[in-house]
Write an enzyme that holds these catalytic residues in place. Structure first.
Site, short mmCIF file in Angstrom:
data_model
loop_
_atom_site.label_atom_id
_atom_site.label_comp_id
_atom_site.label_asym_id
_atom_site.label_seq_id
_atom_site.Cartn_x
_atom_site.Cartn_y
_atom_site.Cartn_z
N ASN A 52 34.04 42.26 33.55
CA ASN A 52 34.99 41.56 32.68
C ASN A 52 34.54 40.12 32.39
O ASN A 52 35.34 39.30 31.96
CB ASN A 52 36.40 41.58 33.28
N GLU A 102 38.04 35.27 37.97
CA GLU A 102 38.50 36.30 37.05
C GLU A 102 38.96 35.66 35.72
O GLU A 102 39.18 34.45 35.64
CB GLU A 102 39.66 37.07 37.69
N ASP A 113 31.10 34.09 47.31
CA ASP A 113 32.45 34.58 47.56
C ASP A 113 32.48 35.55 48.73
O ASP A 113 31.45 35.94 49.28
CB ASP A 113 33.01 35.26 46.30
N HIS A 152 33.32 37.88 34.59
CA HIS A 152 33.54 36.86 35.62
C HIS A 152 32.23 36.45 36.29
O HIS A 152 31.28 37.21 36.34
CB HIS A 152 34.57 37.34 36.66
#
Length: 256
Positions: A137, A144, A68, A139
């Site tokens: 979280n 996400e 990313d 990911h």
């Protein structure tokens, strides 16, 4: 094949992670390797540089793809992923710069850049070995919570939790400075285009999401849980990240 390795010593974890990559290069000198940024891979990258300097492992035929990159950040910014990868790894190796692939952070059309990146991965016949870490979280890359399993490389809106985590880690000084979007490989991209995956997780703060990743049914709320469906994924954990795993999972793990 799903293998879980749990390390009592964090330095041994990093050595093992680096060895996976070095062994892949030895097996196939023109391998395509996938990389991640953030805190998790840093020690591994230091060991890869040390190996190159001491053992002369050559990277000149290696092709790389990163998971990313932020949108609307200057490539020269110290927190851009291209800058981090060069500073922490690529600048210290004999890798061909033309074979380094990271989404363009300053593209005038991020959606088109995401499509181009997806196509580039496919034209390359995928990735031989992909390094992945898990976010606070749950990911993977910047997929996400709520990202569907069939997602390809796309522009992701970063959650407030992710943005605050970037500030907490002193990556950016304020919310205004933090990029709000990123171009990321999708879940389907990772599952279908990566031949082998090494998922690395360590630290107490990763214990809960590591448990969800390994023990929950694959779901969009913890996109790392979709890795359970990959045919060749190894999980490399330290004892703190593994501290909440149930007895059944721990029995299947290899303690090192």
């Amino acid at each position: 094949m799903r293998e879980i390795y749990i390390f009592k010593d964090l330095q041994d974890l990093h050595k093992f992670s680096a060895k996976q990559i070095i062994d892949q290069i030895k097996i196939k000198k023109d391998s395509t390797l996938g990389f991640a940024t953030g805190k998790t891979p840093l020690k591994t990258y230091q060991l890869l540089v040390k190996d190159h300097q001491e053992n002369k492992t050559s990277w000149k035929d290696i092709t790389s793809f990163n998971l990313d990159e932020f949108v609307d950040i200057d490539p020269s910014h110290p927190e851009s992923f291209i800058k981090q990868m060069k500073s922490n790894l690529f600048d210290h190796l004999d890798i061909n710069e033309q074979k380094i692939n990271i989404p363009k952070s300053n593209s005038s059309n991020p959606d088109q850049e995401a499509l181009n990146y997806e196509n580039k991965i496919r034209k390359n016949n995928g990735i031989d070995l992909q390094f992945i870490s898990i976010g606070v979280n749950g990911h993977i890359a910047y997929n996400e919570p709520g990202t569907p399993k069939d997602s390809l490389t796309h522009v992701s809106n970063l959650t407030k939790e992710t943005i605050l985590d970037l500030i907490a880690k002193n990556k950016f000084s304020s919310i205004d400075e933090v990029p709000k979007k990123a171009i990321t490989m999708g879940v389907k991209t990772i599952l279908n285009q990566c031949k082998k995956i090494m998922m690395v997780s360590f630290g107490k703060e990763k214990a809960q999401v590591t448990k969800q990743m390994l023990e929950d049914k694959p779901n969009e709320n913890v996109t790392a849980s979709f890795l359970q469906e990959h045919p060749n994924c190894i999980y490399i954990l330290d004892k703190e990240a593994a501290s909440l795993l149930n007895e059944e999972t721990l029995k299947k793990a290899k303690w090192i």
